[in-house]
Motif scaffolding. Structure first.
Motif, short mmCIF file in Angstrom:
data_model
loop_
_atom_site.label_atom_id
_atom_site.label_comp_id
_atom_site.label_asym_id
_atom_site.label_seq_id
_atom_site.Cartn_x
_atom_site.Cartn_y
_atom_site.Cartn_z
N GLY A 25 0.79 -1.23 0.00
CA GLY A 25 0.00 0.00 0.00
C GLY A 25 0.82 1.28 0.00
N PRO A 26 1.85 1.40 0.87
CA PRO A 26 2.62 2.66 0.89
C PRO A 26 3.26 2.98 -0.47
CG PRO A 26 3.07 1.38 2.86
CD PRO A 26 2.26 0.49 1.97
N ALA A 27 3.83 1.97 -1.12
CA ALA A 27 4.46 2.22 -2.42
C ALA A 27 3.41 2.60 -3.46
CB ALA A 27 5.21 0.96 -2.88
N TYR A 29 0.45 3.93 -2.93
CA TYR A 29 -0.13 5.24 -2.63
C TYR A 29 0.83 6.37 -3.02
CZ TYR A 29 -2.29 9.09 -0.15
OH TYR A 29 -2.86 10.31 0.16
N ALA A 30 2.10 6.20 -2.64
CA ALA A 30 3.09 7.24 -2.97
C ALA A 30 3.19 7.43 -4.48
CB ALA A 30 4.46 6.86 -2.39
N ARG A 31 3.15 6.32 -5.19
CA ARG A 31 3.24 6.40 -6.65
C ARG A 31 1.99 7.07 -7.24
NH1 ARG A 31 6.33 7.48 -10.59
NH2 ARG A 31 5.85 6.43 -12.53
N GLN A 33 -0.03 9.11 -5.76
CA GLN A 33 -0.05 10.52 -5.37
C GLN A 33 0.89 11.32 -6.26
OE1 GLN A 33 -1.71 12.54 -3.66
NE2 GLN A 33 -0.29 14.27 -3.40
N ARG A 34 2.05 10.74 -6.59
CA ARG A 34 3.00 11.46 -7.43
C ARG A 34 2.43 11.70 -8.83
NH1 ARG A 34 8.44 12.32 -6.94
NH2 ARG A 34 8.74 10.78 -5.30
N ARG A 39 -4.79 13.79 -3.22
CA ARG A 39 -4.84 12.69 -2.23
C ARG A 39 -6.11 11.85 -2.33
NH1 ARG A 39 -1.94 14.32 3.48
NH2 ARG A 39 0.14 13.73 2.75
N GLU A 43 -6.03 7.99 -3.19
CA GLU A 43 -6.62 6.99 -2.28
C GLU A 43 -7.49 6.00 -3.05
OE1 GLU A 43 -7.84 8.72 1.45
OE2 GLU A 43 -9.56 7.35 1.50
N THR A 46 -5.27 3.85 -5.25
CA THR A 46 -4.51 2.85 -4.47
C THR A 46 -5.35 1.59 -4.27
OG1 THR A 46 -3.26 4.56 -3.35
CG2 THR A 46 -3.34 2.41 -2.28
N GLN A 47 -6.61 1.79 -3.94
CA GLN A 47 -7.47 0.61 -3.75
C GLN A 47 -7.63 -0.18 -5.05
OE1 GLN A 47 -11.12 1.33 -1.37
NE2 GLN A 47 -10.29 3.36 -1.03
N GLU A 48 -7.84 0.54 -6.14
CA GLU A 48 -8.02 -0.16 -7.43
C GLU A 48 -6.75 -0.91 -7.83
OE1 GLU A 48 -10.89 -0.44 -8.84
OE2 GLU A 48 -11.78 0.88 -7.33
N PHE A 50 -4.35 -1.92 -5.83
CA PHE A 50 -4.11 -3.05 -4.93
C PHE A 50 -4.98 -4.25 -5.29
CE2 PHE A 50 -5.17 -5.62 -1.23
CZ PHE A 50 -3.90 -6.09 -0.93
#
Lengths: 170, 251
Positions: A25-27, A29-31, A33-34, A39, A43, A46-48, A50
């Motif tokens: 998740g952290p990787a 999300y960071a990607r 967001q970049r 945000r 968010e 990130t769910q999609e 993952f």
């Protein structure tokens, strides 16, 4: 014969989702967001991403390549999202900035300008161009992250540069 | 053409920020470059934000979505099985009607695709709708698909020429059912060692007399196990009939 009382979902699978979400998740999300620079959008993305990763987890490479694999899926997803948003409004070609700059190479060193140009580029070249011009990866890294041959990366970069040149020439 | 930049790529910075073993970074550059330090700090901040705020908020939804998908697949298999069975019955009926119209009805309705058979063996319950791998002592339950007819009679015959009425249990004739609904026979049947055994399901517009059916089935059983295995229709005045062969083997 099959067991009629087989459980559809079990606690072990639940734990697995939790563990993998914490690990990747952290990787992701960071990607996201970049790329998306928002945000709330990151968010959702990130769910999609993952969920895509989880459904294809058996295809995940060894630990050395996992981050590149996650990067590829997240990058492709976010660039498609960006493209979808662009389609819903006017395509914003940064033609004027390219012309003012006068020098394509130096213009593409501007990550924001490069990002705007990539966002408007054709699907086929978008991921390669983003990773190279916005993320600053060399051709070998781009090939590794996208799972492409270096030759394909070179061809796609040339196509992108050709597009940028046409825009700069007006 | 490539960007002539001294900066490490976003990928290298993210690897460093996410504490994976990173490729060698130009140490002096990273220490002195505000842009790279900002990128590094931003990735770390976003990763921390995910762990502290996004993950707790979104994990239940992610779990639910993945669980729901799995559950739907499981549900689909449960729902699809009766639908497939019903489709098989329709197909079998067409075959049956075609044979009724033809001169030599040598092929009857296949049973295994038409009805469901569940087995309880000890604490285990499983689907044995193919009628195979059964054992004496198994308790079986039958679920009969609808066939559009209001009367049902379920009977069986085994290799010892023993004929029985399974439903209506002990009845003198067919029982009335909802012609459009699946029907689960009440109670279970405990299998004896006689094998093979063939179950017949008769659908009719008017009730069939149990004694007439039993007489025919005893006659079939008297011809031996092979006749039971190969006979998929009997000359009963039912509008439709289906059958299931049970092969029982001692463990």
């Amino acid at each position: 014969m099959t067991d009629a009382l087989e459980k559809p979902w079990d606690e072990a699978a639940d734990d697995r989702v939790s563990r993998l979400y914490s690990a990747h998740g952290p990787a992701i999300y960071a990607r996201c967001q970049r790329l998306l620079r928002d945000r709330a959008l990151a968010e959702d993305a990130t769910q999609e991403v993952f969920i895509r990763i989880y459904r294809h987890i058996e295809k995940a490479p060894g630990s050395d390549e996992v981050l590149a694999w996650v990067y590829r899926i997240a990058t492709n997803y976010c660039l498609n999202e960006i493209r979808g948003r662009k389609r819903r409004r006017e395509v914003d070609w940064p033609t004027a900035e390219l012309q003012v700059s006068g020098n394509l190479e130096s213009a593409l060193l501007d990550r924001d300008l490069a990002a705007r140009l990539v966002e408007a580029a054709p699907t086929r070249v978008r991921a390669v161009a983003w990773l190279h011009f916005v993320d600053g990866m060399d051709q070998t890294e781009v090939a590794r992250v996208l799972g492409l041959s270096r030759r394909t990366v070179v061809h796609r970069m040339r196509a992108f540069i050709e597009l940028a040149r046409k825009l700069a020439a007006g | 053409m490539s960007p002539k930049t001294p900066h490490p790529s976003s990928f290298e910075i993210d690897k460093l920020a996410l504490q994976e073993p990173a490729s060698p970074l130009p140490g002096s550059h990273l220490g002195a470059c505000p842009r790279c330090q900002e990128d590094l700090a931003q990735t770390r901040a976003e990763a921390d934000h995910f762990t502290q705020a996004v993950r707790p908020r979104t994990l239940p939804d992610v779990r639910r979505r993945l669980t729901r998908r799995r559950f739907r697949l499981w549900q689909l298999s449960v729902i699809a099985a009766p639908a497939l069975a019903a489709a098989s019955v329709m197909l079998a009926m067409r075959v049956h009607w075609a044979h009724q119209e033809g001169a030599a009805p040598a092929v009857g309705i296949k049973g295994p695709a038409a009805l469901r058979l569940f087995v309880r063996r000890g604490t285990r319950v499983f689907d044995a709708s193919d009628g195979r791998d059964l054992r004496p002592g198994d308790a079986i339950r039958l679920v009969v698909p609808p066939a559009g007819e209001p009367y049902l009679l379920v009977a069986s015959v085994d290799a010892q020429a023993k004929a029985s009425i399974y439903w209506p249990f002990g009845g003198a004739q067919s029982g009335r059912i909802d012609p459009k609904a699946r029907f689960e026979l009440p109670g279970s049947i405990t299998l004896d060692p006689a094998s093979p055994e063939r179950i017949f399901i008769f659908y009719s517009r008017k009730p069939l007399l149990a004694e007439d059916v039993l007489t025919l089935l005893r006659s079939l059983g008297a011809r031996g196990g092979e006749a039971i295995r190969t006979t998929e229709r009997v000359a009963v005045p039912a509008e439709q009939q289906t059958t299931l062969l049970l092969e029982k083997r001692a463990p």
